[in-house]
Design a protein around this motif. Structure first.
Motif, PDB file in Angstrom:
ATOM      1  N   UNK A  78       0.800  -1.208   0.032  1.00 41.26           N
ATOM      2  CA  UNK A  78      -0.112   0.202   0.028  1.00 41.26           C
ATOM      3  C   UNK A  78       0.664   1.224   0.042  1.00 41.26           C
ATOM      4  N   UNK A  79       1.917   1.338  -0.575  1.00 38.13           N
ATOM      5  CA  UNK A  79       2.844   2.327  -0.644  1.00 38.13           C
ATOM      6  C   UNK A  79       2.181   3.304  -1.620  1.00 38.13           C
ATOM      7  N   UNK A  80       2.643   4.814  -1.706  1.00 40.09           N
ATOM      8  CA  UNK A  80       2.093   5.769  -2.558  1.00 40.09           C
ATOM      9  C   UNK A  80       2.313   5.328  -3.898  1.00 40.09           C
ATOM     10  N   UNK A  81       3.773   4.862  -4.265  1.00 45.34           N
ATOM     11  CA  UNK A  81       4.129   4.611  -5.537  1.00 45.34           C
ATOM     12  C   UNK A  81       3.215   3.352  -6.222  1.00 45.34           C
ATOM     13  N   UNK A  82       3.380   2.386  -5.370  1.00 48.66           N
ATOM     14  CA  UNK A  82       2.178   1.481  -6.058  1.00 48.66           C
ATOM     15  C   UNK A  82       0.883   1.578  -6.301  1.00 48.66           C
ATOM     16  N   UNK A  83       0.230   2.391  -5.262  1.00 46.83           N
ATOM     17  CA  UNK A  83      -1.048   2.658  -5.337  1.00 46.83           C
ATOM     18  C   UNK A  83      -1.166   3.684  -6.562  1.00 46.83           C
ATOM     19  N   UNK A  84      -0.222   4.533  -6.898  1.00 48.16           N
ATOM     20  CA  UNK A  84      -0.301   5.295  -7.683  1.00 48.16           C
ATOM     21  C   UNK A  84      -0.278   4.782  -9.289  1.00 48.16           C
ATOM     22  N   UNK A  85       0.739   3.806  -9.325  1.00 48.97           N
ATOM     23  CA  UNK A  85       0.740   2.991 -10.314  1.00 48.97           C
ATOM     24  C   UNK A  85      -0.598   2.109 -10.813  1.00 48.97           C
ATOM     25  N   UNK A  86      -1.265   1.529  -9.879  1.00 51.95           N
ATOM     26  CA  UNK A  86      -2.381   1.002  -9.675  1.00 51.95           C
ATOM     27  C   UNK A  86      -3.536   1.684 -10.364  1.00 51.95           C
ATOM     28  N   UNK A  87      -3.613   2.989  -9.868  1.00 50.55           N
ATOM     29  CA  UNK A  87      -4.627   4.039 -10.423  1.00 50.55           C
ATOM     30  C   UNK A  87      -4.382   4.405 -11.933  1.00 50.55           C
ATOM     31  N   UNK A  88      -2.951   4.260 -12.134  1.00 46.32           N
ATOM     32  CA  UNK A  88      -2.713   4.818 -13.535  1.00 46.32           C
ATOM     33  C   UNK A  88      -3.019   3.857 -14.560  1.00 46.32           C
ATOM     34  N   UNK A  89      -3.441   2.532 -14.083  1.00 45.85           N
ATOM     35  CA  UNK A  89      -3.861   1.399 -15.110  1.00 45.85           C
ATOM     36  C   UNK A  89      -5.271   1.767 -15.524  1.00 45.85           C
ATOM     37  N   UNK A  90      -5.938   2.655 -14.715  1.00 51.02           N
ATOM     38  CA  UNK A  90      -7.314   2.821 -15.095  1.00 51.02           C
ATOM     39  C   UNK A  90      -7.779   4.329 -15.015  1.00 51.02           C
ATOM     40  N   UNK A  91      -6.700   5.039 -15.581  1.00 53.19           N
ATOM     41  CA  UNK A  91      -6.888   6.533 -15.560  1.00 53.19           C
ATOM     42  C   UNK A  91      -7.932   6.924 -16.663  1.00 53.19           C
TER      43      UNK A  91
END
Length: 440
Positions: A78-91
């Motif tokens: 649940x790190x900021x970097x991994x969460x940001x990458x997750x959300x980028x997959x569905x931007x």
């Protein structure tokens, strides 16, 4: 307590991958992981284990990926970097038509809120779960929390000048230790070694070091209490958790260890648990080979890794003798009429035996591998005179010899070509202490 690797394996397979039942993609799934969760999974599972759960593709969260018509399983921190990458997959457009998210650790409300605000992701989200699995297995009973910068952030001058890093590192360590307790289902009675109060003249960071174990114990206790309230941990204590720093035994890291595993890693070329060597083929050619030192796939390694090297030599010799006694062809290979040659089997005979018995190749290959490794260790021991070195080290530790004996030994011809960092440390500790004592 069950073996740590067995528990981690069960958590990944039973509590995560096998729980995902999705009709999208005819039941096939893609598994996406970040760098740390990849290390967690790789240490506990083989690729075949993952494929058996219906996962057909494994992807790296940090790399660009093409859309796939499969259900996606995200196992990420649940790190900021991994969460940001997750959300980028569905931007804009979704990479996957169905999504199951498993976080390795506790998720903060801010992360949940970000997921809720992602209009593309939210309708596709089928699972959102905390797995509580954020530690890396080393072997069946050893794990690490993977904090490579802990020494700088917790023990040096930065521990007092950069308090954010100090507290953040402690929080991260405590959080990952809590996931280990959750996975093992153990409530700890936490005990710690109190630090030495700072004194004038101490190196920078003394105040932070003096309360380090106490602070970590407090943070782990707080997280364990939360897990108990949530029903994850038993209400009563089921184990002891000891929090120590290196000063409890400062000598051990700088003297030679004489157990099999320690000697293999100290003296032979091992990288990522793989030992590489050159072996002669049946045609007499030199061939580069490698062997994975893994207790999950090599039963002999699991049995011998913590044994003293003298016991390893005895066990390997006994195992080879037992094989010869039980197999007629092996007896024939060792000598005429089934009578082994005087002095036991030579290396040449062992090689010939393996080549002559293909039906026993698997058993003998592992046995011969460890015979080869132990033979290489013996060669290194002799070439570096480590038996004498080990004897001197033990005498120094127990006070039977002192700094004068060490200096006399180091003054010999041996030191010029074979010095190492460990002996530099031993020399410093011995010469910095009163006669007959080691710093403690």
């Amino acid at each position: 307590m069950e073996g740590c690797r067995k528990v981690a394996r069960q958590r990944l397979l039973t509590d995560m991958l096998s729980t995902v039942v999705d009709s999208v993609g005819a039941g096939w799934k893609v598994l996406i992981m970040d760098t740390f969760t990849t290390r967690i999974t790789s240490a506990a599972l083989r690729m075949s284990d993952i494929l058996d759960t219906g996962v057909s593709v494994v992807e790296d969260l940090d790399k660009a990926r093409e859309p796939l018509p499969l259900a996606a399983i995200y196992f990420i921190t649940p790190s900021p970097a991994s969460v940001q990458r997750l959300l980028a997959d569905f931007a804009d457009q979704p990479l996957y038509p169905s999504v199951h998210i498993f976080f390795s650790n506790r998720v903060g409300p801010d992360v949940v809120e970000k997921i809720k605000r992602c209009k593309v992701l939210l309708p596709l989200l089928k699972t959102l779960k905390e797995v509580n699995l954020e530690f890396v297995m080393i072997d069946g009973r050893t794990f690490v929390t993977e904090h490579p910068h802990a020494m700088v952030r917790l023990l040096g001058e930065r521990a007092e000048t950069v308090r954010g890093d100090y507290e953040g590192e402690l929080d991260s360590i405590a959080s990952r230790l809590a996931t280990a307790l959750a996975s093992l289902h153990d409530s700890p009675a936490i005990r710690y070694k109190a630090g030495k109060p700072p004194e004038p003249g101490d190196a920078p960071g003394a105040s932070a070091r003096s309360v380090l174990t106490q602070k970590l114990a407090q943070k782990v206790s707080e997280r364990a209490m939360v897990l108990q309230r949530n029903g994850v941990l038993p209400p009563r204590e089921t184990c002891d958790l000891l929090i120590l720093d290196r000063t409890v035994d400062p000598v051990a890291p700088v003297i030679h260890e004489w157990t099999y595993e320690a000697m293999v890693y100290d003296l032979l070329p091992v990288e990522d648990n793989v030992i590489r060597f050159n072996a002669e083929t049946a045609a007499g050619k030199s061939e580069s080979k490698e062997h994975m030192l893994d207790d999950a796939t090599d039963e002999l390694w699991a049995e011998l890794r913590h044994a003293h090297i003298a016991d390893v030599y005895t066990t390997l010799s006994k195992r080879m003798t037992e094989f010869q006694d039980k197999n007629k062809a092996a007896k024939y290979q060792t000598g005429k009429g089934g009578v082994p040659p005087a002095g036991g089997m030579s290396t040449t005979n062992i090689k010939a035996l393996i080549q002559a018995l293909p039906q026993f190749r698997d058993v003998l290959s592992k046995l011969s591998m460890h015979i080869f490794i132990s033979s290489e260790l013996k060669t290194v021991l002799n070439s570096r005179n480590l038996t004498d070195v080990g004897g001197l080290e033990q005498d120094l530790v127990y006070g039977d010899k002192n700094s004068q004996d060490l200096i006399k030994y180091l003054a010999g011809a041996w030191w010029g070509s074979r010095c190492n960092a460990g002996w530099d440390a031993v020399y410093f500790m011995v010469c910095s202490c009163p006669k007959g004592h080691i710093a403690g």
